[in-house]
Design a protein around this motif. Structure first.
Motif, PDB file in Angstrom:
ATOM      1  N   VAL A 162       0.814  -1.211   0.000  1.00 19.23           N
ATOM      2  CA  VAL A 162       0.000   0.000   0.000  1.00 19.23           C
ATOM      3  C   VAL A 162       0.853   1.269   0.000  1.00 19.23           C
ATOM      4  O   VAL A 162       0.592   2.213  -0.748  1.00 19.23           O
ATOM      5  CB  VAL A 162      -0.936  -0.013   1.223  1.00 19.23           C
ATOM      6  CG1 VAL A 162      -1.610   1.338   1.411  1.00 19.23           C
ATOM      7  CG2 VAL A 162      -1.983  -1.115   1.078  1.00 19.23           C
ATOM      8  N   ALA A 163       1.891   1.319   0.832  1.00 20.35           N
ATOM      9  CA  ALA A 163       2.677   2.550   0.970  1.00 20.35           C
ATOM     10  C   ALA A 163       3.369   2.920  -0.328  1.00 20.35           C
ATOM     11  O   ALA A 163       3.342   4.087  -0.761  1.00 20.35           O
ATOM     12  CB  ALA A 163       3.687   2.399   2.095  1.00 20.35           C
ATOM     13  N   ALA A 164       4.019   1.940  -0.971  1.00 15.32           N
ATOM     14  CA  ALA A 164       4.705   2.224  -2.233  1.00 15.32           C
ATOM     15  C   ALA A 164       3.703   2.609  -3.319  1.00 15.32           C
ATOM     16  O   ALA A 164       3.979   3.474  -4.156  1.00 15.32           O
ATOM     17  CB  ALA A 164       5.524   1.003  -2.668  1.00 15.32           C
ATOM     18  N   ARG A 165       2.563   1.958  -3.309  1.00 15.46           N
ATOM     19  CA  ARG A 165       1.523   2.301  -4.286  1.00 15.46           C
ATOM     20  C   ARG A 165       1.077   3.748  -4.128  1.00 15.46           C
ATOM     21  O   ARG A 165       0.999   4.516  -5.093  1.00 15.46           O
ATOM     22  CB  ARG A 165       0.332   1.371  -4.099  1.00 15.46           C
ATOM     23  CG  ARG A 165      -0.862   1.678  -5.004  1.00 15.46           C
ATOM     24  CD  ARG A 165      -2.145   1.089  -4.432  1.00 15.46           C
ATOM     25  NE  ARG A 165      -2.535   1.731  -3.170  1.00 15.46           N
ATOM     26  CZ  ARG A 165      -3.403   1.223  -2.318  1.00 15.46           C
ATOM     27  NH1 ARG A 165      -3.962   0.038  -2.563  1.00 15.46           N
ATOM     28  NH2 ARG A 165      -3.720   1.876  -1.202  1.00 15.46           N
ATOM     29  N   ASP A 166       0.768   4.141  -2.882  1.00 16.52           N
ATOM     30  CA  ASP A 166       0.255   5.490  -2.656  1.00 16.52           C
ATOM     31  C   ASP A 166       1.314   6.565  -2.866  1.00 16.52           C
ATOM     32  O   ASP A 166       0.976   7.738  -3.105  1.00 16.52           O
ATOM     33  CB  ASP A 166      -0.321   5.598  -1.243  1.00 16.52           C
ATOM     34  CG  ASP A 166      -1.577   4.751  -1.072  1.00 16.52           C
ATOM     35  OD1 ASP A 166      -2.127   4.291  -2.096  1.00 16.52           O
ATOM     36  OD2 ASP A 166      -2.002   4.539   0.083  1.00 16.52           O
ATOM     37  N   SER A 167       2.580   6.185  -2.790  1.00 15.65           N
ATOM     38  CA  SER A 167       3.640   7.177  -3.016  1.00 15.65           C
ATOM     39  C   SER A 167       3.658   7.683  -4.451  1.00 15.65           C
ATOM     40  O   SER A 167       4.266   8.717  -4.739  1.00 15.65           O
ATOM     41  CB  SER A 167       5.009   6.571  -2.672  1.00 15.65           C
ATOM     42  OG  SER A 167       5.366   5.560  -3.606  1.00 15.65           O
ATOM     43  N   LEU A 168       3.000   6.970  -5.351  1.00 11.64           N
ATOM     44  CA  LEU A 168       2.957   7.407  -6.746  1.00 11.64           C
ATOM     45  C   LEU A 168       2.148   8.689  -6.925  1.00 11.64           C
ATOM     46  O   LEU A 168       2.200   9.309  -7.992  1.00 11.64           O
ATOM     47  CB  LEU A 168       2.361   6.296  -7.625  1.00 11.64           C
ATOM     48  CG  LEU A 168       3.217   5.035  -7.764  1.00 11.64           C
ATOM     49  CD1 LEU A 168       2.454   3.947  -8.495  1.00 11.64           C
ATOM     50  CD2 LEU A 168       4.518   5.348  -8.489  1.00 11.64           C
ATOM     51  N   TRP A 169       1.414   9.100  -5.887  1.00 11.33           N
ATOM     52  CA  TRP A 169       0.651  10.343  -5.965  1.00 11.33           C
ATOM     53  C   TRP A 169       1.402  11.507  -5.328  1.00 11.33           C
ATOM     54  O   TRP A 169       0.859  12.618  -5.243  1.00 11.33           O
ATOM     55  CB  TRP A 169      -0.699  10.187  -5.256  1.00 11.33           C
ATOM     56  CG  TRP A 169      -1.611   9.205  -5.911  1.00 11.33           C
ATOM     57  CD1 TRP A 169      -1.975   7.979  -5.454  1.00 11.33           C
ATOM     58  CD2 TRP A 169      -2.293   9.372  -7.153  1.00 11.33           C
ATOM     59  NE1 TRP A 169      -2.839   7.371  -6.327  1.00 11.33           N
ATOM     60  CE2 TRP A 169      -3.062   8.200  -7.382  1.00 11.33           C
ATOM     61  CE3 TRP A 169      -2.351  10.407  -8.107  1.00 11.33           C
ATOM     62  CZ2 TRP A 169      -3.845   8.045  -8.521  1.00 11.33           C
ATOM     63  CZ3 TRP A 169      -3.138  10.239  -9.236  1.00 11.33           C
ATOM     64  CH2 TRP A 169      -3.878   9.074  -9.430  1.00 11.33           C
TER      65      TRP A 169
END
Length: 478
Positions: A383-390
């Motif tokens: 989740v954390a790496a995914r959300d860092s794309l924003w």
């Protein structure tokens, strides 16, 4: 009737009818104008009529649009029952807890709210105005151009002077129709993010309880579950736009770029005017609302629309995945998620009318592909790496990532391992610039634009000026 039989007072009577709300026949307009050729009339009186009409249409047409939209939105009441307010507050509270387990993007700084349909109209009108104003301007300009073709040469000066009037008339006509469409849209939407674009201020989450029951029609799912699902989804949208502060402007700028390219088909407008029945304005309303006056999209507009659809699909896909993860405990969560996806893909009648009115459909055709991409990323890096794309605009997935997320996953996994990402062409060019290398330098160090005869080499310096020979000229070897 011949030209000599026409009375210039016919034109004055037509103006009176317009100011009193009467219908104007385009044929009557042409007859009245052409009948004034060679006739005597009082210019001061005509100028007075024009001034009155300009006063009528110089006001902001969007105030009239808002009144029409609110009239439709508030037909079923302007308040929310205390019980509905309390139920939504509970739904938002539980939704916040569940959502915090599904995303690292933080909670909102302002509490979510329940809105009436009228409050939704008032809160979203500034964004709709920004989107629709370019189309309104195009219609106003088209009316002016159409009028120029209908009057004799002798009257062109007066038509030119009435330009502000005609533009005001065109803007009022469009805004009035837009107000009706917006009012009908308020009867369909269930939340701030329901139409797929940020129509509420960034960081604002809202549900419209008057429309929640209609969302669940045919599903046979309790209203409290529906409200909880919609609360999670709306909070996910609002959290995303608050976190990625650049995203709101990014979406709206792409929409307005598309809208500025919208023009009006003059031939279609003149054809409609030639057969319009003044006693039945429905044909004109249908033409404007149905998009009959908008020509086919240009290549540039189609490209802009594709970029916009990919952007909206990327946003909606993230919301879809995060919401699905957050509502895992909800008994009918999967069915509600599928109903929401179908609803976004199909839309409602008012959304169709809005799309035709401004020439823009706001449905993400690639929503399922974008959702699959975000799910793949979540499974691969968490989740954390995914959300860092924003975090930054240049990190957001591209359309090619939607097609095949493997390269995106590889970049994220390499970043987790502490590896530098593979340099692309832009990175290499930037590195050369920072190192002080010339952009014109060819591989191997030779300059591409230096003449071959001037290239440094063994024989580049004349023999008699060989470097390092300090002897007087007479002592040098011949």
């Amino acid at each position: 009737m011949t030209d000599d039989d026409r009375d210039p007072s016919d034109f004055e009577e037509m103006l009176r009818r317009m100011m009193s709300g009467g219908q104007i026949d385009p044929e009557q307009l042409r007859d009245a104008l052409s009948g004034m050729q060679g006739q005597s009339f009082d210019p001061a009186q005509l100028q007075g009529f024009m001034a009155q009409m300009q006063g009528m249409f110089s006001a902001d047409p969007w105030q009239s649009a808002e009144r029409q939209a609110l009239h439709i939105a508030n037909q079923d009441g302007q308040s929310i029952a205390a019980g509905a307010q309390a139920s939504l507050a509970d739904a938002f509270g539980l939704a916040n807890l569940w959502l915090s387990e599904a995303t690292t993007i933080s909670e909102l700084s302002t509490p979510p709210q329940a809105m009436t349909r009228g409050e939704w109209v008032a809160a979203t009108l500034p964004v709709w105005k920004e989107i629709a104003s370019p189309v309104s301007t195009s219609i106003a300009d088209a009316l002016m151009d159409a009028l120029r073709t209908q009057v004799p040469d002798e009257m062109q000066g007066m038509v030119q002077g009435a330009g502000q009037l005609m533009r005001g008339l065109g803007g009022s006509l469009f805004a009035g129709q837009f107000g009706q469409v917006l009012g009908r849209l308020s009867l369909e939407v269930v939340s701030g993010g329901d139409v797929g674009i940020p129509v509420l201020p960034a960081g604002t989450a809202a549900l419209i309880p008057q429309n929640i029951s209609a969302f669940g029609e045919g599903l046979e799912i309790p209203d409290d579950q529906i409200a909880l699902y919609l609360a999670v989804r709306e909070l996910a949208y609002a959290r995303l736009y608050r976190h990625a502060k650049w995203l709101h402007l990014h979406v709206l700028s792409q929409i307005t770029d598309f809208a500025r390219g919208v023009t009006v088909d003059i031939d279609a407008l003149e054809d409609l005017a030639s057969r319009l029945d003044p006693t039945d304005p429905e044909e004109l309303r249908a033409a404007i609302e149905g998009g009959a006056l908008l020509p086919a999209q240009t290549d540039a507009q189609r490209e802009a629309l594709t970029r916009l659809e990919n952007l909206i699909a990327t946003i909606d896909g993230w919301v879809d995945v995060v919401t699905s993860q957050a509502i895992a405990r909800l008994p009918d969560g999967a069915r509600l998620g599928e109903a929401a996806r179908r609803r976004r893909a199909v839309g409602g009648p008012a959304e169709d009318a809005l799309g035709a009115l401004v020439g823009l459909k706001l449905r993400p055709r690639r929503l399922r592909e974008a959702s699959a991409m975000w799910q793949t990323v979540t499974d691969a890096v968490g989740v954390a790496a995914r959300d860092s794309l924003w975090d930054y605009p240049d990190l957001m997935p591209s359309s090619s990532d939607i097609d095949d997320p493997s390269a995106l996953v590889e970049r994220l996994q390499a970043s987790e391992r502490g590896e530098a990402p593979a340099a692309d062409e832009f990175d290499e060019a930037l590195a050369r610039l920072l190192d002080g290398d010339d952009f014109g330098q060819a591989p191997g160090g030779a300059s591409e634009d230096r003449p071959e005869d001037d290239a440094p080499g063994e024989d580049s310096a004349p023999e008699d000026d060989a470097p390092g020979d300090d002897r007087p000229e007479g002592d040098r070897p011949v």
